[in-house]
Each structure stands twice: as C-alpha cells, then as structure tokens.
Write an enzyme that holds these catalytic residues in place. Structure first.
Site, PDB file in Angstrom:
ATOM      1  N   ASP A 121       0.850  -1.191   0.000  1.00  0.00           N
ATOM      2  CA  ASP A 121       0.000   0.000   0.000  1.00  0.00           C
ATOM      3  C   ASP A 121       0.885   1.239   0.000  1.00  0.00           C
ATOM      4  OD1 ASP A 121      -2.987   0.937   0.593  1.00  0.00           O
ATOM      5  OD2 ASP A 121      -1.615   2.216   1.741  1.00  0.00           O
ATOM      6  N   GLU A 165      -4.647   2.329  -4.456  1.00  0.00           N
ATOM      7  CA  GLU A 165      -3.194   2.386  -4.336  1.00  0.00           C
ATOM      8  C   GLU A 165      -2.619   1.095  -3.766  1.00  0.00           C
ATOM      9  OE1 GLU A 165      -4.819   4.362  -0.530  1.00  0.00           O
ATOM     10  OE2 GLU A 165      -5.404   4.060  -2.623  1.00  0.00           O
TER      11      GLU A 165
END
Length: 329
Positions: free
Chosen positions: A203, A246
């Site tokens: 992440d 993301e």
C-alpha cells in the site's frame, strides 16, 4: 479374282507399274459408289485430288520402286460423288505372268478418324475436367488458408481480449480477477505437492495526500512508476497485480516465510530509494505465507492485518503475519 477377295472386308485395287487399274474388288466399288467399268483401265490417280496425286508420286512410287512395298500410306480418294474418303493404303509389287503389277489393300479410315476425334474430344474433356479439378482444389486450398488465417487472427484477437480482461489499464499489471484465479491455482497446487507460497499486499503511504496536493495526474504517475518497480523487482514466476486504488499484491510461488520477508524488504527499499518527482514515496507491506488451514480469504486477511500493523507502526515497513502471532504470544 476369287469371291473371297472380291468381298473381302477391305478394298482391293490392282494397278500396273504405270498406275492403270487392272482389277478392283466389289467391296471397294460398293463403298465408293462406282461400277467396275468406271475404274478398270482408268488411271488410279483419276480418283485423287491434286494434293493426293502429289503424295502418291512423292511417297508411293519411290517406296514401291525401292522396297517393293508401301505400308500405311494415308490418302484420300474421291468417291462417285466427288467426296474425299480417307484410306490407309498398303501396296506390294509382284510379277504375274511376266507382267509387273502392284496389289493395293485399302482400309477405310472414316470410322477410325471418327473414333480418334471422339478420343481427342474425350481427352480434351478429361483435361478440362482435371484443370477444373485443379482450379477447384486450388480454390479450396485458398479458402482453407484464408480460414486458417482468419482463425489465427481470431485466436490472436481472443488472446488480446483475454489479456485485456486480465490487465489493469492504467498500470499494465494483472488485475484483481487474474490474481484471484492464480491464487486459487496456488492453493490447489499446495494441496497436491505442499509447495510453500506467500503473498504481499503493498500500500502506498499517504497516497491521498499526493492526489490532493499534486492532482490525480501525478497520482497516476506514481501508480504507473510503482507498477514499473514491481515488474523490475519481481521474479519470472511471481505475479504482480493491482488490487485496487493504491494497493498492489505480489504473489510469490515457492517462497517460504524467510524468503518472503527478504523479497518484501528489498521491494520496500527499492521504492523508498527511487527518485520521485514530488519527493519521497514509500510503501507499507503486509506479508502472509500459506499454511494447510488457510483458504484464499484467510491468507488475504492475514496479509491485510500485517499491512495494517506496518501502517500502525509508522509506515514504510514490512510486517509478516507470523510476527503478529509471535507478538500475541
């Protein structure tokens, strides 16, 4: 002349050396429409055209004088109506009571010529049929090649469509659906040969801030560059995918706990030490290694919990789910 020769199935004409007809059989007279009086004591050339007279002079007489015989001379003779009738003439010179005569056997060629014409026509038809067959085969071959080409094009298009359906449009990485399929395959393989495998969830730290500060175009740039780094850092057998937003996932076949930690740490450093347009970009990584009691859901859940711990402990770090269990203990 006896009756057998008179009614023989072919014409017979006896001539002197000078070409005067001495005798002729009934068969020849019937076929030509003459009476004996019409031909006997007449010159043989009287029933020939000028062209055939030339043939007779240039071929018949030289061969008779040289060899005493002539075989299969093709010649046309005029019947009583003046029509040309084709014959094959065989002649032989002999002496009869001190007088030289030439016996000629005449085989009518009309039926043979018709037969040859039929044969030529049949041959031509066969040649045409074979040509048409070859043309048809060539056309079939062309159509077959065209079909094969279209099939190849269709397969290529299908392959492209499959690839597109399995690929994230922005980053060019595999998408979540493809990852899930490969994860299922890994679990099945584990049940067969117990080959260890691991999974990383990556992440991007503070990604929302990047979008809010620099705009979504810069955010896309970060996602694309992140994908490039993942591709470079991945091994041939690894599967890098965009999981959503993301978040990225790296599936690591044949990778145990220790190896997965090292791979994740090297990846984290590569990203942190890379040059970015807007300053440093870092990632938090959660890692989990499959065990017999795991399922697809539990493996992802363990990696997600490890990722949450990495973020909670300050981000830009790697946490393996095994470490969570040790801390609980």
């Amino acid at each position: 002349m006896d009756d057998r020769l008179r009614y023989a199935p072919c014409g017979y004409v006896s001539i002197t050396h000078e070409g005067i007809i001495k005798d002729v059989n009934h068969t020849f007279l019937d076929r030509m429409g003459y009476k004996q009086v019409d031909l006997v004591h007449k010159h043989f050339e009287s029933i020939m055209s000028t062209a055939n007279k030339l043939i007779f002079h240039s071929y018949f007489y030289p061969f008779i004088n040289l060899n005493g015989q002539v075989e299969e001379l093709f010649i046309n003779l005029k019947d009583s109506e003046g029509k040309a009738v084709p014959y094959l003439l065989n002649g032989r010179r002999l002496e009869c009571e001190g007088v030289e005569i030439i016996d000629c056997i005449l085989v009518q060629m009309g039926k043979r010529i018709d037969y040859e014409l039929e044969l030529r026509s049949a041959k031509k038809q066969i040649e045409v049929a074979y040509w048409e067959k070859d043309q048809a085969l060539a056309e079939l071959k062309r159509i077959h090649l065209e079909i094969e080409q279209k099939q190849a094009e269709l397969m290529e298009m299908n392959a492209v469509l499959v690839e597109l359906s399995n690929t994230d449009k922005l980053t060019g990485l595999k998408n979540r659906r493809f990852l899930q399929e490969k994860l299922e395959e890994q679990i099945v393989g584990y049940g067969r040969d117990q080959a260890a495998f691991s999974l990383c969830i990556i992440d991007i730290d503070h990604f929302k801030k990047v979008n809010d500060t620099y705009g979504h175009q810069t955010g896309d740039y970060v996602l694309e560059k992140m994908a490039s780094i993942l591709k470079l850092q991945s091994r041939k057998e690894d599967i890098a995918a965009r999981y959503g937003g993301e978040e990225f996932v790296l599936l690591l076949p044949n990778t145990d706990i220790s190896e997965s930690k090292n791979i994740a740490e090297n990846l984290r450093k590569s990203i942190a030490y890379s040059t970015w347009e807007m300053g440093q970009i870092t990632v938090s990584i959660g890692v989990a290694t499959f065990i017999p009691t795991d399922s697809e859901a539990t493996l992802l859940q363990k990696a997600d919990q490890a990722l949450y711990t990495s973020k909670e402990q300050g981000r830009n770090r790697v946490t393996h789910s095994i470490d969570l269990n040790e801390k609980l203990l």
